[in-house]
Design an enzyme around this catalytic site. Structure first.
Site, PDB file in Angstrom:
ATOM      1  N   ALA A 134      -9.853   7.791  -1.988  1.00 59.08           N
ATOM      2  CA  ALA A 134     -10.400   7.459  -3.303  1.00 59.08           C
ATOM      3  C   ALA A 134      -9.287   7.419  -4.349  1.00 59.08           C
ATOM      4  O   ALA A 134      -9.010   8.423  -5.017  1.00 59.08           O
ATOM      5  CB  ALA A 134     -11.478   8.460  -3.691  1.00 59.08           C
ATOM      6  N   GLU A 372      -5.149  -2.300  -0.940  1.00 57.48           N
ATOM      7  CA  GLU A 372      -3.901  -1.559  -0.706  1.00 57.48           C
ATOM      8  C   GLU A 372      -2.700  -2.257  -1.333  1.00 57.48           C
ATOM      9  O   GLU A 372      -1.604  -2.269  -0.782  1.00 57.48           O
ATOM     10  CB  GLU A 372      -3.687  -1.297   0.785  1.00 57.48           C
TER      11      GLU A 372
END
Length: 402
Positions: A134, A372
């Site tokens: 998270a 990412e």
């Protein structure tokens, strides 16, 4: 049959070849029966639960969470890449199920104390607990230094308040590694990392987000969530370092997932082009088709070289791989998008038919160019490393893992 020639490259060892064959055998035997028929977020979540459980029983998740005692370090980047490439070639949700067990516990594997590792990693490796990473917030986006969620000391606890969004496994994870601002210094230096268990009072899933290629993802809310001081990873202010070191490892594996999608696209395009008749001859006899197939194969091999170069550097040299992993993710995801687009073109009308493998791959690949660290961010990382190396004359510095 997907290309296996890369398994003999000097980046990989016989144990990586054995791992490839073991994961391939598991995928062939299990993925079809575990994959659900629906494409809703709820159906995807159910499929992920099943796949995680079965991967845990098969022992595959030990590699993802760093519990494989045959590996040299806590996480073997080449093994992670092998697993993700094979699983993605078979099904996007299979790759997702494996990858998030690794990314979600990566900070614990790399920076946790032995007590923290023994507390949380075994159940994730067994597939009885699902994990989540998270980091992202609505306003911060790719700018991790701008995270706003706060964690304040409260006796022998920390109180977390704020929200996280675009969090994979939201709603099905049992534990979340959460990054919050503790204020030791401005910007990135004032962040810390905490493990938050899903049943902690004040924690909730505020929203489920629907994507073009559904998987469980959503927004998390933290309203006075109190976690013990023992749930902090590292020391106060270590959060940015922990997040970046974890992403250094897993960005290469995102490239490997893209590589798996691209290999599947090429395999399917080759079969179709050989069988499809056009103008009285196989589609594969047309020069433009052959040129397209050649470009696809070239992009795949080039991506594989960058991916396994980055993973080998991490495993063998033990040096910082921000540049290498960013190059691998950037090139592999961008080129996989092109490879899959070419496959759609070769299939023609079938390629844009909902449910066709080419259409599924077209939707699956798109998110990899964003999560990412978006492709544009990877370019900034590469350039930043190049400039730093030019100024210092030192191409690499050891990676600190706590």
């Amino acid at each position: 049959m997907a290309d296996r020639s890369f398994l003999s490259w000097p980046f990989l060892s016989p144990r990586h070849q054995e791992l490839h064959d073991r994961v391939e055998a598991w995928a062939v035997a299990n993925i079809s029966r575990l994959s659900g028929d629906g494409e809703s977020s709820a159906a995807a979540a159910a499929t992920v639960r099943l796949m995680v459980a079965e991967m845990g029983k098969a022992g595959l998740l030990s590699t993802a969470v760093g519990r494989d005692r045959s590996l040299r370090g806590s996480l073997d980047a080449r093994s992670l890449c092998i697993c993700r490439e094979v699983l993605a070639r078979h099904a996007g949700l299979a790759d997702f199920s494996f990858a998030m067990q690794g990314l979600g516990t990566g900070p614990i594997s790399l920076f946790g104390t032995e007590e923290q590792k023994e507390r949380w990693l075994p159940s994730v490796a067994r597939g009885t607990t699902i994990s989540a990473f998270a980091l992202s917030e609505k306003e911060a986006g790719s700018d991790v230094s701008a995270l706003a969620m706060r964690a304040q000391p409260d006796g022998n606890q920390w109180r977390l308040d704020g929200a996280k969004t675009w969090i994979s496994n939201a709603g099905i994870a049992g534990l979340y590694v959460v990054f919050a601002r503790t204020g030791e210094a401005p910007g990135a230096k004032g962040l810390s990392a905490f493990v938050v268990e899903a049943d902690t009072p004040g924690f909730s899933v505020a929203k489920v987000i629907d994507l073009i290629a559904p998987h469980p993802i959503g927004t998390l809310a933290f309203d006075g969530v109190r976690v013990p001081a023992a749930n902090m990873l590292g020391s106060p202010g270590d959060g940015f370092r922990i997040a970046m070191a974890t992403l250094d490892v897993f960005r290469s594996t995102v490239g490997a997932a893209a590589l798996g999608f691209a290999r599947r696209a090429l395999d399917e395009a080759l079969k179709h082009a050989s069988r499809r008749k056009l103008f009285g001859q196989p589609l594969s006899d047309l020069q433009l088709t052959r040129a397209k197939l050649a470009d696809m194969a070239l992009a795949i091999d080039a991506a594989a070289l960058l991916i396994y170069r980055a993973a080998w550097t991490k495993d063998v040299k033990g040096t910082r791989i921000s540049r290498e992993s960013s190059m691998a993710k950037l090139f592999a995801t961008e080129e996989a998008q092109k490879v899959i687009d070419s496959a759609v073109q070769i299939f023609g009308g079938l390629g844009v038919t909902h449910g066709h493998i080419a259409e599924k791959l077209y939707r699956e690949i798109r998110a990899l160019r964003i999560y990412e660290g978006a492709s544009e961010v990877q370019k900034l990382v590469i350039a930043t490393r190049l400039l730093a190396e030019a100024q210092t004359g030192c191409p690499h510095a050891p990676v600190g893992q706590g």
